[in-house]
Design an enzyme around this catalytic site. Sequence first.
Site, short mmCIF file in Angstrom:
data_model
loop_
_atom_site.label_atom_id
_atom_site.label_comp_id
_atom_site.label_asym_id
_atom_site.label_seq_id
_atom_site.Cartn_x
_atom_site.Cartn_y
_atom_site.Cartn_z
N ASP A 3 43.54 20.23 30.66
CA ASP A 3 43.56 21.37 29.74
C ASP A 3 44.44 20.98 28.56
OD1 ASP A 3 43.57 24.09 28.64
OD2 ASP A 3 42.89 24.72 30.61
N HIS B 214 43.00 19.05 25.95
CA HIS B 214 42.47 20.02 24.99
C HIS B 214 43.36 20.20 23.78
CE1 HIS B 214 39.75 22.13 28.22
NE2 HIS B 214 39.53 20.83 28.11
#
EC number: 3.2.1.15
Length: 531
Positions: free
Chosen positions: A307, A333
């Site tokens: 993430d 991310h």
Amino acid sequence: MILSHRYTLIALAAAILSSGAHAAGASVTASWGNVAEPSLPADSAVCKTLAATITPVSGSIDTVDGNPSNSQPDASRIQTAIDNCPAGQAVRLVKGSAGESGFLSGSLKLKSGVTLWIDTGVTLFASRNPADFDNGVGTCGTATTSNTKSCNALIVARDTVGSGIVGDGIIDGRGGSLVTSGPNANRLTWWDIAYLNKTKGLNQQNPRLVQLYNGSAFTLYRVTVQNSPNFHIVTTGTAGVTAWGIKIVTPSLAYTVPGYKCAAGTTPDKVTPATCFTPETVKNTDGFDPGQSTNVVLANSYISTGDDHVAIKASGGATRNLLFAHNHFYYGHGLSIGSETDGGVSNMQVTDLAMDGNDSSGGNGLRIKSDISRGGKVNNIVYNGICMRNVKEPLVFDPFYSTAKGSLYPNFTNIVVKNFHDLGSAKGIARTMTFLGYEAKKRTNPLTLTLDNVVFDGTQPAFDVAHNGGPASPNGTHFTFGGNGPVSFANAIVTSSTTDVTVTGTPGTAAAVDCSNAFVPLKSVAPTSPI
């Protein structure tokens, strides 16, 4: 008296982290002053040394704790050592006399002035029994319709002053191991439970690895943190956090194969329980998340996860004064601000960042994200000296992150990107950029963005399409060209009063940033890495 005690603890913590033989003398310059590299404690500052009794096999200890009654054999002795340790000293975890290197524990609580030192070659493994983390709600280790959190972190520091976690050892959350109690016992891994958020819209009740609540002067130094069931490191309301030389590696080789080349049908999007994991299939495993915190430094660190590499949050309180210097990011991310920005995020510097996204489908680079359910002011953010490659979405400034409703309007101002060089994609994957201000519902909050020496090699990225009820990019954006270096996509920006896109200044002619020595293999600094 309280203030006097507080500063005494800070002084003791400074002594423990500066008196050892490992001080390198490096420092970084933040807006609030110089921040020195920490050091490992001196032997004389160790209050208790604990020897490991578990021998991992290929990074795993799953054969040790299949019976949930033996899920945290080291918790009591580690916690007792911490509780009895005087402020200004450290509890040290070392190998056993026969080379044993593993400790196994449930949730632990640090106290003020005490440092947990995880020695070279030693791993502190998290229990896979959800009961060892449950906070009383009773649903840890499940996926629920309720968003009430039910798990304590592996290591919790609440209202501490001058505490820390240091050493060249590892904290391993064992996210790819089967849980051993509750309705998912021996059926699902922590990461399988997390994936239910995507497949069924449920809230995973998984523990984080390190959680700070309030407090001040916390140090993370050189330690590797990997395989968290949820977020790896979170600070909430903390004043003064220095994370230096840390490594975050998820998934590690214990739960995957080199290069993350899992065989078809072995990952959690295809089968449960999964037997192989990739960064794209370990959900909500943020790396380093400072929230409602001030004077935060992340320096000389390496992050690869499923993430956000970093997610800076301001939910109900401000986050300000942040420095990210000399870091390397891989899968993930992005270096993100948001999505919670209602408390305001300000005064952030990013300098000398290398990002190699490995052409991940969810790869982001520099990112500010929010929406009207949690938006607020994001101001004075400077990105300087960025080398990037293999990142699908290199620049994302997006106040339409979701379709959630509310009246907390995002406002991104005084954002600067300079000396940025993107080398493109090894696989030829198309790149996109998002430049959006929030201009809707009778609000006019333009993104004010300065670009200077921002260069993309090869085919230039496209602008993102409309999404989540917002307009196509660019929209509501006031660009300023700094004038020193080029902006390689400048000719693609179309000014318009209809879209409120303006341009001030002209690009310069300076050479693009030299990225020839920017990138290093993660496994060269973190041997448990598959890349």
